[in-house]
Design a protein around this motif. Structure first.
Motif, PDB file in Angstrom:
ATOM      1  N   TYR A   1       0.808  -1.214   0.000  1.00  0.00           N
ATOM      2  CA  TYR A   1       0.000   0.000   0.000  1.00  0.00           C
ATOM      3  C   TYR A   1       0.844   1.269   0.000  1.00  0.00           C
ATOM      4  O   TYR A   1       0.320   2.347   0.019  1.00  0.00           O
ATOM      5  N   GLN A   2       2.138   1.132   0.092  1.00  0.00           N
ATOM      6  CA  GLN A   2       3.074   2.246   0.063  1.00  0.00           C
ATOM      7  C   GLN A   2       2.773   3.284   1.149  1.00  0.00           C
ATOM      8  O   GLN A   2       2.495   4.451   0.866  1.00  0.00           O
ATOM      9  N   PRO A   3       2.839   2.881   2.415  1.00  0.00           N
ATOM     10  CA  PRO A   3       2.546   3.835   3.493  1.00  0.00           C
ATOM     11  C   PRO A   3       3.566   4.955   3.550  1.00  0.00           C
ATOM     12  O   PRO A   3       4.734   4.775   3.218  1.00  0.00           O
ATOM     13  N   THR A   4       3.097   6.121   3.954  1.00  0.00           N
ATOM     14  CA  THR A   4       4.000   7.249   4.160  1.00  0.00           C
ATOM     15  C   THR A   4       4.204   7.503   5.659  1.00  0.00           C
ATOM     16  O   THR A   4       5.179   8.130   6.042  1.00  0.00           O
ATOM     17  N   THR A   5       3.290   7.030   6.476  1.00  0.00           N
ATOM     18  CA  THR A   5       3.386   7.100   7.934  1.00  0.00           C
ATOM     19  C   THR A   5       2.629   5.909   8.501  1.00  0.00           C
ATOM     20  O   THR A   5       1.579   5.541   7.972  1.00  0.00           O
ATOM     21  N   VAL A   6       3.152   5.321   9.561  1.00  0.00           N
ATOM     22  CA  VAL A   6       2.481   4.217  10.240  1.00  0.00           C
ATOM     23  C   VAL A   6       2.218   4.650  11.677  1.00  0.00           C
ATOM     24  O   VAL A   6       3.093   5.206  12.334  1.00  0.00           O
TER      25      VAL A   6
ATOM     26  N   LEU B   1       6.365  -3.658   9.640  1.00  0.00           N
ATOM     27  CA  LEU B   1       6.884  -2.524   8.866  1.00  0.00           C
ATOM     28  C   LEU B   1       8.325  -2.782   8.433  1.00  0.00           C
ATOM     29  O   LEU B   1       8.671  -2.568   7.273  1.00  0.00           O
ATOM     30  N   ASN B   2       9.155  -3.263   9.347  1.00  0.00           N
ATOM     31  CA  ASN B   2      10.552  -3.549   8.985  1.00  0.00           C
ATOM     32  C   ASN B   2      10.644  -4.603   7.891  1.00  0.00           C
ATOM     33  O   ASN B   2      11.464  -4.489   6.969  1.00  0.00           O
TER      34      ASN B   2
ATOM     35  N   SER C   1      14.041   5.253   7.339  1.00  0.00           N
ATOM     36  CA  SER C   1      13.799   6.640   7.747  1.00  0.00           C
ATOM     37  C   SER C   1      12.763   7.345   6.876  1.00  0.00           C
ATOM     38  O   SER C   1      12.284   8.423   7.230  1.00  0.00           O
ATOM     39  N   THR C   2      12.393   6.753   5.745  1.00  0.00           N
ATOM     40  CA  THR C   2      11.426   7.404   4.853  1.00  0.00           C
ATOM     41  C   THR C   2       9.973   7.115   5.244  1.00  0.00           C
ATOM     42  O   THR C   2       9.070   7.756   4.714  1.00  0.00           O
ATOM     43  N   VAL C   3       9.750   6.158   6.143  1.00  0.00           N
ATOM     44  CA  VAL C   3       8.391   5.833   6.594  1.00  0.00           C
ATOM     45  C   VAL C   3       8.382   5.895   8.120  1.00  0.00           C
ATOM     46  O   VAL C   3       8.695   4.922   8.799  1.00  0.00           O
ATOM     47  N   PRO C   4       8.048   7.067   8.672  1.00  0.00           N
ATOM     48  CA  PRO C   4       8.048   7.188  10.125  1.00  0.00           C
ATOM     49  C   PRO C   4       6.950   6.344  10.775  1.00  0.00           C
ATOM     50  O   PRO C   4       5.889   6.138  10.183  1.00  0.00           O
TER      51      PRO C   4
END
Length: 111
Positions: free
Chosen positions: A1-6, A34-35, A46-49
């Motif tokens: 889903y290409q998350p930008t923030t979790v 996430l990892n 570091s691109t997906v906080p």
């Protein structure tokens, strides 16, 4: 889903007021998933906080959700509360329930 923030729950335990183990596990599993996703897709971590919000111990901290932010949070909570007979179901009902009123008025991040 290409998350930008979790966003997830934190593992913070307040003094003399621990959070539930399912909240801790939610945090741990969210970080693991996430990892794994980032690694499998060669994405720099570091691109997906990942933002971890305090659970039940949050009520020990000063009120920090007011005005329109509080109104949105309350409306969201009340929408979901209709499916849970164990919680408050109106603003007045929540205001008369110190625990839920305390949770609704606070939101803190803990890394």
């Amino acid at each position: 889903y290409q998350p930008t923030t979790v966003r997830t729950l934190s593992t913070y335990d307040g003094p003399n007021f621990p959070d539930h183990s399912d909240h801790h596990m939610t945090n741990i599993i969210t970080h693991q998933v996430l990892n794994k996703y980032l690694s499998a897709n060669s994405i720099e971590p570091s691109t997906v906080p990942i933002i971890s919000y305090m659970g039940y111990p949050v009520r020990l901290f000063p009120v920090n959700v007011t005005g329109p932010a509080f109104d949105r949070k309350l409306a969201t909570f009340l929408a979901y509360s209709q499916d849970d007979p164990a919680v408050c179901h109106s603003q007045q009902d929540c205001a008369n329930t110190p625990t839920y009123w305390g949770y609704l008025q606070r939101q803190y991040i803990h890394e």
